[in-house]
Design an enzyme around this catalytic site. Structure first.
Site, short mmCIF file in Angstrom:
data_model
loop_
_atom_site.label_atom_id
_atom_site.label_comp_id
_atom_site.label_asym_id
_atom_site.label_seq_id
_atom_site.Cartn_x
_atom_site.Cartn_y
_atom_site.Cartn_z
N GLY A 45 0.84 -1.21 0.00
CA GLY A 45 0.00 0.00 0.00
C GLY A 45 0.87 1.24 0.00
O GLY A 45 1.86 1.31 0.73
N GLY A 86 4.12 -6.70 4.61
CA GLY A 86 4.27 -7.69 3.53
C GLY A 86 5.53 -7.41 2.73
O GLY A 86 6.26 -8.34 2.37
N ASP A 118 -0.20 1.98 8.58
CA ASP A 118 -0.72 1.17 9.68
C ASP A 118 0.14 1.22 10.95
O ASP A 118 -0.34 0.90 12.04
CB ASP A 118 -0.85 -0.30 9.25
N LYS A 154 -24.16 15.15 26.74
CA LYS A 154 -23.29 15.42 25.59
C LYS A 154 -24.16 15.68 24.35
O LYS A 154 -25.23 15.08 24.20
CB LYS A 154 -22.37 14.22 25.32
N ARG A 199 -5.09 7.68 2.81
CA ARG A 199 -3.79 7.20 2.33
C ARG A 199 -3.17 8.11 1.27
O ARG A 199 -1.95 8.08 1.06
CB ARG A 199 -3.95 5.78 1.78
O1 F6P Z 1 -1.54 -1.40 4.64
C1 F6P Z 1 -2.15 -0.20 4.29
C2 F6P Z 1 -3.62 -0.39 4.06
O2 F6P Z 1 -4.19 0.85 3.66
C3 F6P Z 1 -4.40 -0.99 5.22
O3 F6P Z 1 -4.72 -0.05 6.21
C4 F6P Z 1 -5.60 -1.57 4.51
O4 F6P Z 1 -6.12 -2.67 5.23
C5 F6P Z 1 -5.02 -2.03 3.20
O5 F6P Z 1 -3.82 -1.31 2.99
C6 F6P Z 1 -5.93 -1.83 2.01
O6 F6P Z 1 -5.34 -2.44 0.91
P1 F6P Z 1 -5.73 -2.13 -0.59
O7 F6P Z 1 -5.21 -0.77 -0.93
O8 F6P Z 1 -5.06 -3.21 -1.37
O9 F6P Z 1 -7.22 -2.15 -0.67
#
Ligand code: F6P
Length: 323
Positions: free
Chosen positions: A11, A104, A127, A213, A256
Site C-alpha cells: 500500500g 508484507g 498502519d 453530551k 492514504r
Molecule cells: O496497509 C495499508 C492499508 O491501507 C491498510 O490499512 C488496509 O487494510 C489495506 O492497505 C488496504 O489495501 P488495498 O489498498 O489493497 O485495498
C-alpha cells in the site's frame, strides 16, 4: 557499492516520495547509479526500471503516494518470481536494493536477503504495525487526515445531536484508530487489540447522552470483528438504546493519498539517507526505523511476518478520558 535500485511496495503511504528523493540524492552523492523500480515487486519481476537522476526526484516531496507506483504481487511470493527479480537486478549490474514499504513488503525483503542479495528495508506504512520501529513513514499523515474527519463529524454531530461511527484503516493494527480517536476526544475506540462489543458501545453512548453530551464519536478500527456494518445492524431493531441519532462513515483510502506532513517528510528523509549508509556499511538484511528518536537497524529476520499491536496503556487512557 556502485549501483542500487529503489522499490516502493504494498500500500502506498504519504512520504514515500520523500524517501525516494532522499535515497536517490544521497546515493548520487556517493557516486552510485540509481534505478527506480516501477509498480513494486511485480515491476521488478518484469524488469520495469528507470534510471533516476537528481532532477527526476525533484518536486515530488510534497506529493502523497509514490511516483514509482506500487503493486501487490502474488508471483513474488513464489521462489520462481523472486529468482526472476534477482536475475533482472544482476542483469543491470545492480548490487543493492532499498525496499520502502510495510509488513508484507519487508517479508519480501527478508526473502530476497535470504537468497543472498544485499537488501535494506525502510519502514513505511500508514498502519504503523511494523516491529523494529516506533513509527512508520505515512502514519502521521494518515492520523491527521483521520483526525480532521473526526473533527468535522463532531461539528455536524453537535448540530444534530448525533453519534457518529467512524471506521478507519489500519488492517489488523489499531494504532491509526487509537491515535486519531485519542486526539479527537472519541467517546469509544474499538481496536483489534481491545475490541468493544456493540452492547458496550450502546451502553457508553447512552451514558454520554444522559450526561448531556451533544455529540459522540465512536472510532472503529478496520480490523475488528464487529465493524460499522455489524454495529449498525445490532442497533437496527432499537436505535433508541443509544440515545443519540446514529450515522456511520467509512474513511477508507481517503486517508492514504494525502500530502505528507512535515513529520513524515523528515522521517522519510532520515530513514532514506540511513538506508544508503547501511548499504555502504555492508550492513544488509536490516530494517531502517526510528526508535526512541534514533535511527536504528533491526535484522529483517527478527521482524518479518509479525504484526506489532498497540500499547495497552492507550486503551486505558482512552477509556478514562471519555467522560
Ligand atoms: O496497509 C495499508 C492499508 O491501507 C491498510 O490499512 C488496509 O487494510 C489495506 O492497505 C488496504 O489495501 P488495498 O489498498 O489493497 O485495498
Amino acid at each position: 557499492m556502485k549501483s542500487i535500485a529503489i522499490i516502493t511496495s504494498g500500500g502506498d503511504a504519504p512520504g514515500m516520495n520523500a524517501a525516494i528523493r532522499a535515497i536517490t540524492r544521497s546515493a548520487l552523492d556517493q557516486n552510485m547509479v540509481v534505478y527506480g523500480v516501477r509498480q513494486g515487486w511485480q515491476g521488478l519481476i518484469e524488469d520495469q526500471m528507470i534510471q533516476l537522476s537528481a532532477r527526476e526526484v525533484g518536486g515530488i516531496m510534497h506529493i502523497g503516494g509514490t511516483f514509482l507506483g506500487s503493486a501487490r504481487s502474488a508471483e513474488f511470493r513464489e521462489e520462481g518470481g523472486r529468482s526472476k527479480a534477482l536475475r533482472n537486478l544482476s542483469g543491470r549490474g545492480i548490487d543493492g536494493l532499498v525496499v520502502i514499504g510495510g509488513n508484507g513488503s519487508q517479508t519480501g525483503s527478508h526473502r530476497l536477503s535470504q537468497m543472498g542479495f544485499p537488501v535494506v528495508g525502510v519502514a513505511s506504512t500508514i498502519d504503523n504495525d511494523l516491529f523494529g520501529t516506533d513509527i512508520t513513514i505515512g502514519c502521521d499523515t494518515a492520523i491527521n487526515v483521520t483526525l480532521e474527519a473526526i473533527d468535522h463529524l463532531r461539528t455536524t454531530g453537535s448540530s444534530h445531536n448525533r453519534a457518529f461511527l467512524v471506521e478507519t484503516m489500519g488492517r489488523n493494527c489499531g494504532y491509526l484508530a487509537m491515535m486519531s480517536g485519542l486526539a479527537g476526544g472519541a467517546e469509544v475506540i474499538s481496536t483489534p487489540e481491545a475490541e468493544v462489543s456493540p452492547a458496550e458501545i450502546a451502553e457508553r453512548l447512552r451514558a454520554a447522552y444522559e450526561r448531556g453530551k451533544t455529540h459522540a464519536i465512536v472510532v472503529i478500527a478496520e480490523g475488528v470483528k464487529d465493524n460499522c456494518e455489524k454495529i449498525l445492524s445490532f442497533f437496527e431493531h432499537d436505535r433508541r438504546m443509544v440515545g443519540f441519532e446514529l450515522r456511520a462513515t467509512t474513511l477508507g483510502h481517503v486517508v492514504r493519498g494525502a500530502p505528507p506532513t512535515a513529520f513524515d517528510r523528515i522521517l522519510a528523509t532520515r530513514l532514506g539517507v540511513n538506508a544508503v549508509t547501511a548499504l555502504n556499511d555492508r550492513d544488509y538484511g536490516v530494517l531502517i526505523g526510528q526508535q526512541k528518536g534514533l535511527v536504528t537497524r533491526t535484522p529483517l529476520g527478527e521482524i518479518a511476518g509479525l504484526t506489532k499491536p498497540i500499547d495497552t496503556e492507550f486503551v486505558e487512557l482512552a477509556r478514562m478520558l471519555a467522560r
